[in-house]
Design a protein around this motif. Sequence first.
Motif, PDB file in Angstrom:
ATOM      1  N   GLN A  57       0.847  -1.191   0.000  1.00  0.00           N
ATOM      2  CA  GLN A  57       0.000   0.000   0.000  1.00  0.00           C
ATOM      3  C   GLN A  57       0.887   1.246   0.000  1.00  0.00           C
ATOM      4  O   GLN A  57       1.756   1.399   0.844  1.00  0.00           O
ATOM      5  CB  GLN A  57      -0.900   0.002   1.230  1.00  0.00           C
ATOM      6  N   ASN A  58       0.704   2.106  -0.971  1.00  0.00           N
ATOM      7  CA  ASN A  58       1.476   3.345  -1.113  1.00  0.00           C
ATOM      8  C   ASN A  58       2.976   3.094  -1.267  1.00  0.00           C
ATOM      9  O   ASN A  58       3.788   3.954  -0.966  1.00  0.00           O
ATOM     10  CB  ASN A  58       1.255   4.283   0.084  1.00  0.00           C
ATOM     11  N   GLU A  59       3.360   1.909  -1.713  1.00  0.00           N
ATOM     12  CA  GLU A  59       4.777   1.577  -1.798  1.00  0.00           C
ATOM     13  C   GLU A  59       5.510   2.595  -2.663  1.00  0.00           C
ATOM     14  O   GLU A  59       5.091   2.910  -3.765  1.00  0.00           O
ATOM     15  CB  GLU A  59       4.961   0.180  -2.380  1.00  0.00           C
ATOM     16  N   GLY A  60       6.603   3.093  -2.137  1.00  0.00           N
ATOM     17  CA  GLY A  60       7.439   4.008  -2.875  1.00  0.00           C
ATOM     18  C   GLY A  60       6.900   5.412  -3.008  1.00  0.00           C
ATOM     19  O   GLY A  60       7.475   6.222  -3.731  1.00  0.00           O
ATOM     20  N   GLY A  86       1.247  -1.027  10.911  1.00  0.00           N
ATOM     21  CA  GLY A  86       1.712  -2.030   9.963  1.00  0.00           C
ATOM     22  C   GLY A  86       2.371  -1.474   8.717  1.00  0.00           C
ATOM     23  O   GLY A  86       2.743  -2.228   7.826  1.00  0.00           O
ATOM     24  N   ASN A  87       2.541  -0.161   8.631  1.00  0.00           N
ATOM     25  CA  ASN A  87       3.257   0.425   7.500  1.00  0.00           C
ATOM     26  C   ASN A  87       4.749   0.224   7.733  1.00  0.00           C
ATOM     27  O   ASN A  87       5.289   0.670   8.740  1.00  0.00           O
ATOM     28  CB  ASN A  87       2.940   1.912   7.365  1.00  0.00           C
ATOM     29  N   GLN A  88       5.389  -0.459   6.803  1.00  0.00           N
ATOM     30  CA  GLN A  88       6.785  -0.840   6.982  1.00  0.00           C
ATOM     31  C   GLN A  88       7.621  -0.356   5.795  1.00  0.00           C
ATOM     32  O   GLN A  88       7.248  -0.542   4.637  1.00  0.00           O
ATOM     33  CB  GLN A  88       6.885  -2.360   7.086  1.00  0.00           C
ATOM     34  N   VAL A  89       8.735   0.274   6.107  1.00  0.00           N
ATOM     35  CA  VAL A  89       9.689   0.710   5.092  1.00  0.00           C
ATOM     36  C   VAL A  89      10.907  -0.191   5.222  1.00  0.00           C
ATOM     37  O   VAL A  89      11.385  -0.446   6.331  1.00  0.00           O
ATOM     38  CB  VAL A  89      10.085   2.190   5.299  1.00  0.00           C
ATOM     39  N   TYR A  90      11.406  -0.656   4.078  1.00  0.00           N
ATOM     40  CA  TYR A  90      12.526  -1.595   4.083  1.00  0.00           C
ATOM     41  C   TYR A  90      13.541  -1.184   3.025  1.00  0.00           C
ATOM     42  O   TYR A  90      13.185  -0.954   1.872  1.00  0.00           O
ATOM     43  CB  TYR A  90      12.003  -3.004   3.792  1.00  0.00           C
ATOM     44  N   VAL A 130      15.496   6.998   1.467  1.00  0.00           N
ATOM     45  CA  VAL A 130      14.820   5.710   1.375  1.00  0.00           C
ATOM     46  C   VAL A 130      13.367   5.965   1.006  1.00  0.00           C
ATOM     47  O   VAL A 130      12.731   6.878   1.544  1.00  0.00           O
ATOM     48  CB  VAL A 130      14.912   4.954   2.724  1.00  0.00           C
ATOM     49  N   TYR A 131      12.839   5.153   0.094  1.00  0.00           N
ATOM     50  CA  TYR A 131      11.448   5.303  -0.346  1.00  0.00           C
ATOM     51  C   TYR A 131      10.645   4.091   0.098  1.00  0.00           C
ATOM     52  O   TYR A 131      11.148   2.967   0.122  1.00  0.00           O
ATOM     53  CB  TYR A 131      11.385   5.457  -1.866  1.00  0.00           C
ATOM     54  N   GLY A 132       9.402   4.346   0.469  1.00  0.00           N
ATOM     55  CA  GLY A 132       8.530   3.266   0.893  1.00  0.00           C
ATOM     56  C   GLY A 132       7.129   3.779   1.116  1.00  0.00           C
ATOM     57  O   GLY A 132       6.816   4.931   0.785  1.00  0.00           O
ATOM     58  N   PRO A 133       6.293   2.929   1.699  1.00  0.00           N
ATOM     59  CA  PRO A 133       4.927   3.364   1.965  1.00  0.00           C
ATOM     60  C   PRO A 133       4.916   4.509   2.978  1.00  0.00           C
ATOM     61  O   PRO A 133       5.778   4.586   3.843  1.00  0.00           O
ATOM     62  CB  PRO A 133       4.245   2.121   2.527  1.00  0.00           C
TER      63      PRO A 133
END
Length: 174
Positions: free
Chosen positions: A41-44, A75-79, A101-104
């Motif tokens: 969800q909303n990745e990147g 539960g929003n996780q950036v990796y 770093v890009y993520g949700p």
Amino acid sequence: MMRAACFVLLCALISTSSQARSSIKTPLPNPDFKIDSANHQNEGTCSFTVRLVTSCSSVSYTRDQISISFGDAYGNQVYAPRLDDPSTRTFERCSADTFEVYGPCTNQICYVYLYRSGYDGWLPERVEVYGYNTKAVSFDYNDWIPAEMWYGFDYCSPYAVDDDVVHSSKAAMK
């Protein structure tokens, strides 16, 4: 009357002292931590600045692979699977390295974990995360990162219902 006041003051000092000692947090291994590959969800769509400060007590530089994961109580996780770059000597002793770093998108960040793979070792002093919709957070490590395991902090509360609760529970744990 004076004895009673002294007794109350002494009890308050003892209580404050024991609360301060019990609230000191150190990083811990989390063998159950998993990267949530299903959470796209909303990745990147959101950008985060991650600043890693390497301790002056660390090895001169590490060739180890360093990964990071952080997120919120929802539960929003950036990796970021690999932050290191041996050709540029990232993570040198007494240095700070900054990464985009890009993520949700997340709410208030309340956990961070580092993962190290290799044989050199690495001693981070601090991890700072800055995001567009979140307050900046800083996690003091000052501990060697064990190999092949997620190692870090989790201040997320399973009972948190909004950012103020998460922030309050984090502040209470410090």
